[in-house]
Motif scaffolding. Structure first.
Motif, PDB file in Angstrom:
ATOM      1  N   MET A  77      -4.235   3.711  -0.855  1.00  0.00           N
ATOM      2  CA  MET A  77      -3.114   3.700  -1.795  1.00  0.00           C
ATOM      3  C   MET A  77      -3.442   4.385  -3.119  1.00  0.00           C
ATOM      4  O   MET A  77      -2.550   4.937  -3.773  1.00  0.00           O
ATOM      5  CB  MET A  77      -2.640   2.266  -2.037  1.00  0.00           C
ATOM      6  CG  MET A  77      -3.667   1.336  -2.640  1.00  0.00           C
ATOM      7  SD  MET A  77      -3.136  -0.406  -2.659  1.00  0.00           S
ATOM      8  CE  MET A  77      -1.692  -0.336  -3.706  1.00  0.00           C
ATOM      9  N   GLY A 136      -0.531   3.419   5.434  1.00  0.00           N
ATOM     10  CA  GLY A 136      -1.107   3.017   4.165  1.00  0.00           C
ATOM     11  C   GLY A 136      -2.376   2.190   4.346  1.00  0.00           C
ATOM     12  O   GLY A 136      -2.484   1.396   5.278  1.00  0.00           O
ATOM     13  N   THR A 180       0.813  -1.218   0.000  1.00  0.00           N
ATOM     14  CA  THR A 180       0.000   0.000   0.000  1.00  0.00           C
ATOM     15  C   THR A 180       0.844   1.264   0.000  1.00  0.00           C
ATOM     16  O   THR A 180       0.306   2.365  -0.191  1.00  0.00           O
ATOM     17  CB  THR A 180      -0.949   0.004   1.220  1.00  0.00           C
ATOM     18  OG1 THR A 180      -0.201  -0.198   2.422  1.00  0.00           O
ATOM     19  CG2 THR A 180      -1.995  -1.089   1.095  1.00  0.00           C
TER      20      THR A 180
END
Length: 525
Positions: A158, A97, A27
């Motif tokens: 992401m 993330g 991510t």
């Protein structure tokens, strides 16, 4: 069109967040792939090390550090270090993330239930409502981290990085935020009126700055008042070689009451009143307490007659001018003599030898629970920022020392840790080797959980845990490319320190000294 990623890098440059500490996953790839050359990337092999490295770097620079964590496993692994950073008053911007926003509703692989995962330890937490809000959220996190002195979290899906960036006016948050350190005259007068005939001062981590040390030194000399260091403080709030330094305040109420019995008022500066460890009944002390801190939580939880929320250095500097000069004799605080040479080695041998040889501007990072009282008694903090203690997570000190050295490459850094503490983040040595952080790690290997053994003795029975005497710490260091020496005699100890410490300022390769020591008898908290 500029993307969210482009706008974020522009914000990070403006905020000075150009070093990224991370152990990334999928991510984070959209942010990191093709990282602009002016950004420095620091890899660690566990998120506890990532956060602790960043915390050490922030302590060394005096500015927030940037952490990048990977979804649930990254944030989950880093929570203990985030908690320790909060307790150590370390400003961090932590970007976490998250899976692609477009299918979060279907709970894809590596999607994280991230809100609240770090509990109440972050001072700020936000997942922006839309991708274009990410740069502004990072600005707000930066200001929150500085203002509240702790870790601030921003959760970023992401796919946000490649989305269309915001218009400049959409990056909400001040481009510049000024924090006034002026001392309010009414607060200064209230403190001056509060002080009795026999005052004492307790200095905390919030006074650990050149301005804080100067203000408290002037105030102690003006009041002829002894100054104690707070118990369990992450940093030193007063020069511990000053004539008015009286030692560390005890971490148990009964003993604290005894130490403070001669005083009618106690001024606590740069911390709350007053962190303890084992529970004892009764009040902290019989004297009236006043607290000066810039941490609202510290002010609000303190059982004080008077609390002043403001900059400790500014308030104490003004208070030193507002009170009349008093006379008195400084406390007779004496450090214990070095143990006689010989074997077996005890922690006192190591700590006394370090005390004789440490440069005045060295940074000593401590995480040796069973030897902490003796370390405090033997090794004074003699320069602002010269002492850092782990306040929670075992394993914080070893990577934090690396971050400090990266932030202050001109300053010698020594970490004194127990063998149990070292094992929690021993893999951080790889980062020290890779990024040429010339830290001296002194590991006191007593072959057991000494602090747990002592606490079990207090409970009246032994614990079920086995000894740790079969672990080869030097071999673990060598496996990561880190030099390591095993020390078993007093002669070897002195020779190793005499060879290493004079070169520590220029040293770029880390060194671990595994020092075999016997457990102290009669240890008390």
């Amino acid at each position: 069109m500029p993307t969210v990623r482009d706008a974020t890098f522009a914000v990070l440059r403006r905020l000075g967040l150009t070093t990224i500490f991370s152990n990334p996953g999928s991510t984070e790839v959209p942010l990191l792939a093709g990282l602009p050359e002016e950004f420095r990337f620091i890899l660690a092999l566990h998120e506890g090390s990532v956060v602790s490295l960043a915390a050490g770097h922030a302590l060394g620079t005096g500015q927030p550090a940037l952490v990048l964590l990977h979804s649930t496993p990254g944030l989950g692994n880093g929570v203990a270090a985030i908690a320790t950073a909060r307790l150590n008053r370390v400003p961090l911007v932590v970007v976490v993330g998250q899976q692609d926003r477009r299918h979060l509703a279907q709970d894809p692989f590596l999607a994280g239930k991230l809100h609240g995962l770090a509990g109440e330890y972050p001072v700020f937490e936000e997942q922006p409502a839309r991708a274009a809000d990410v740069p502004g959220a990072i600005v707000r996190a930066h200001h929150a981290a500085v203002t509240a002195r702790g870790p601030a979290l921003v959760i970023v899906p992401m796919d946000d990085w490649s989305a269309e960036g915001p218009e400049p006016h959409e990056i909400l948050g001040p481009r510049r935020l000024l924090r006034s350190a002026a001392a309010d005259p009414e607060a200064v007068r209230a403190l001056a009126d509060f002080l009795g005939e026999r005052p004492a001062i307790i200095a905390g981590a919030g006074a650990d700055s050149p301005a804080g040390w100067a203000a408290l030194s002037a105030l102690a000399e003006r009041l002829a008042a002894p100054v104690f260091q707070e118990p369990f403080g992450p940093a030193a709030g007063f020069p511990q070689d000053h004539p008015w330094f009286a030692g560390h305040a005890p971490a148990r109420r009964e003993r604290l009451r005894q130490v403070l019995a001669p005083f009618d008022t106690v001024l606590v500066v740069g911390t709350g009143a007053l962190r303890q460890y084992p529970y004892d009944s009764g009040p902290l002390c019989e004297a009236a307490l006043a607290v000066v801190t810039d941490d609202p939580e510290e002010a609000q939880r303190s059982p004080a007659a008077l609390a002043v929320l403001g900059d400790p250095a500014a308030v104490c500097a003004a208070l030193a001018h507002a009170v009349p000069q008093r006379t008195g004799e400084p406390p007779r605080f004496e450090r214990p003599p070095a143990p006689p040479p010989g074997e077996p080695l005890f922690p006192g041998h190591v700590l006394a030898a370090l005390a004789d040889r440490l440069p005045r501007d060295a940074v000593l990072v401590e995480e040796t629970p069973s030897s902490r009282p003796e370390l405090h008694a033997r090794i004074p903090a003699t320069a602002p920022g010269g002492f850092v203690s782990a306040m929670g997570m075992l394993g914080f000190a070893l990577p934090a020392a690396i971050g400090l050295r990266l932030a202050q490459p001109e300053r010698p850094v020594v970490a004194v840790v127990g063998d149990g503490s070292s094992l929690y983040q021993i893999q951080a040595l790889w980062s020290a080797v890779t990024y040429e952080a010339g830290v001296l790690f002194v590991v006191l290997r007593n072959g057991g959980y000494a602090i747990m053994d002592r606490l079990a003795e207090r409970a009246g029975a032994s614990g079920p845990w086995p000894a740790l005497d079969g672990i080869d710490l030097a071999a673990l260091a060598h496996a990561q490319g880190c030099d390591a020496w095993r020390i078993t005699t007093h002669e070897e100890l002195l020779a190793a320190l005499d060879k290493t410490l004079p070169t520590l300022r220029e040293r770029r390769t880390p060194l671990l000294l595994e020092v075999a020591v016997a457990q102290n008898e009669g240890f008390d908290l």
